[in-house]
Design an enzyme around this catalytic site. Structure first.
Site, PDB file in Angstrom:
ATOM      1  N   ASP A 120       0.582  -1.198  -0.015  1.00 13.51           N
ATOM      2  CA  ASP A 120      -0.200  -0.030  -0.026  1.00 13.51           C
ATOM      3  C   ASP A 120       0.798   1.187   0.031  1.00 13.51           C
ATOM      4  OD1 ASP A 120      -2.582  -1.446   0.038  1.00 13.51           O
ATOM      5  OD2 ASP A 120      -2.396  -1.451   2.306  1.00 13.51           O
ATOM      6  N   MET A 132      -5.806  -2.775  -5.189  1.00 13.15           N
ATOM      7  CA  MET A 132      -6.088  -2.847  -3.691  1.00 13.15           C
ATOM      8  C   MET A 132      -5.654  -1.298  -3.211  1.00 13.15           C
ATOM      9  SD  MET A 132      -4.302  -6.358  -2.216  1.00 13.15           S
ATOM     10  CE  MET A 132      -5.127  -7.705  -2.377  1.00 13.15           C
ATOM     11  N   LEU A 183      -3.014 -11.623  -6.481  1.00 12.58           N
ATOM     12  CA  LEU A 183      -1.961 -11.582  -7.537  1.00 12.58           C
ATOM     13  C   LEU A 183      -1.162 -10.426  -7.571  1.00 12.58           C
ATOM     14  CD1 LEU A 183      -4.346 -12.794 -10.541  1.00 12.58           C
ATOM     15  CD2 LEU A 183      -2.479 -14.125  -9.286  1.00 12.58           C
ATOM     16  N   GLN A 184      -1.576  -9.458  -7.074  1.00 13.94           N
ATOM     17  CA  GLN A 184      -0.672  -8.030  -7.145  1.00 13.94           C
ATOM     18  C   GLN A 184       0.419  -8.094  -5.949  1.00 13.94           C
ATOM     19  OE1 GLN A 184      -3.550  -4.696  -6.525  1.00 13.94           O
ATOM     20  NE2 GLN A 184      -4.777  -6.517  -5.948  1.00 13.94           N
TER      21      GLN A 184
END
Length: 410
Positions: A143, A189, A301-302
């Site tokens: 993030d 995300m 996946l990221q």
């Protein structure tokens, strides 16, 4: 070092978190730590006295290299919120009894905002009780929302994967023609910070137009304006690709994903599970324009795509792991390692330590000036910031055509 080190991993995993673990292990051994223990599933596992001696799993240099290239959390992770000290002093006494039993000199916790809250509370308790264990936070989060550090390990690899995937999605979207067009919504995300969603802009280049619209959670989302923009784009082109953060909100603070199916799961830190933003918007657009739509959720996946990891990211993750041990060995406690950037081109960075009390429970958001005035894309300043972090590749160690990972029995 004269005694032992213990290290844990917490929060959402990344493609680089195990590189930090490798850095902790290697540096602790180089500084003569007797043993390096690994908490299984973070502080929650430690409370249950679940830990391993990492020397049983990392036996040579090849194991270190495998660990650096292994995604997710080798030790297992957790989302466990320590209570305030006055709320449960017995819990802290239990933790420190275990640390004494293991003769721990340095406690390193690899994680994000919530993990730094754990370091803050444990270091505060150590000060109050005169305990000699030193507590250091090692940054990790895709993030990229930790305060004071220029960026966080894990973000660069996730950004590289997102830019690559969005580019491939754009290429795929132009293959077929549809009578009323195709609108693809890609959900990325990011609860409150749009660093990852902004990385979708990396897809743009001489060979790719990039996504048509990018929506970050820092900017209030207007459903009517969104619909109007989609309509305008469909009049000009047959395929529209939109990147949205999972955490985009309406002006009243309601998550867009809440406009669809209800959200029931809430974690220990009070965070709602965010999912379904792309699905809702794709259904909405289909209803408004009668066109074909696709909702693509990159999901885990990221953060697990080690095959697309950034070399810069993996190297820096390893460095911050080593820097955490070095800081503890030199007497620091209640600190977190940060990355400082000296230049963009050529890219140069270094590490320092900062007071974890100034970092825990804070969030670093994308600056407003790095988002276009209309709020539907990022500026060149954002791209100048993120591009150095995605550079270089880390070749997987392939066995039978598939990447080999370091693993342990569950």
């Amino acid at each position: 070092m004269k005694r032992n080190v213990i290290v844990g991993q917490s929060g959402g995993p990344t493609a680089a978190i195990n590189s930090s673990l490798a850095g902790v292990y290697r540096t602790a051994k180089d500084r003569n730590a007797k043993k390096v223990y690994g908490m299984l599933h973070g502080i929650q596992g430690l409370l249950e006295e679940r830990y391993i001696d990492l020397a049983d799993y990392i036996t040579n240099d090849l194991d270190v290299e495998l660990l650096k290239r292994t995604p997710a959390a080798f030790l297992g992770s957790c989302r466990y919120k320590l209570p305030e000290i006055h709320e449960n002093k017995e819990l802290y006494e239990k933790i420190f009894t275990i640390l004494d039993k293991l003769d721990i000199e340095a406690f390193v916790y690899i994680g994000g905002n919530d993990s730094m809250d754990t370091i803050k509370k444990l270091s505060d308790y150590a000060i109050v009780t005169g305990h000699t264990t030193r507590f250091i936070g090692c940054p990790k989060t895709i993030d990229n929302d930790l305060a004071l550090t220029d960026h966080t390990p894990g973000f660069g690899s996730a950004a590289k994967y997102i830019g690559t995937s969005v580019k491939e999605i754009i290429r795929d979207s132009f293959c077929l023609e549809y009578e009323k067009g195709l609108v693809t919504i890609v959900e990325i995300m990011g609860r409150n910070a749009g660093w990852l969603t902004g990385a979708a802009a990396l897809a743009k280049g001489e060979d790719c137009p990039g996504p048509d619209l990018i929506y970050l959670p820092e900017i209030a989302f207007d459903l009517d304006k969104f619909s109007t923009k989609i309509g305008e784009l469909l009049e000009k082109k047959s395929s529209v690709v939109v990147a949205v953060s999972e955490g985009i909100c309406l002006a009243d603070g309601k998550y867009v994903c809440e406009l669809g199916e209800s959200i029931d799961f809430v974690d220990a830190f009070g965070h709602k599970q965010l999912s379904g933003t792309a699905s809702f918007l794709a259904s909405y657009v289909a209803g408004e324009y009668g066109c074909k739509t696709r909702a693509i959720e990159l999901s885990s996946l990221q953060r697990a795509a080690s095959h697309c990891a950034s070399r810069v990211d993996i190297l820096e993750a390893y460095q911050v792991g080593g820097a955490a041990v070095k800081a503890a060995d030199e007497g620091d406690s209640g600190k977190m390692v940060i990355i400082t950037r000296f230049s963009d081109d050529p890219y140069q960075s270094g590490t320092k330590v900062k007071d974890v009390h100034k970092i825990a429970n804070d969030e670093k958001l994308v600056p407003r000036e790095w988002v276009t005035k209309c709020g539907t894309n990022v500026t060149s300043k954002f791209l100048t910031y993120v591009r150095p972090l995605i550079q270089g590749d880390v070749s997987p160690i392939m066995v039978d055509g598939i990447p080999r990972h370091l693993f342990r029995d569950l």
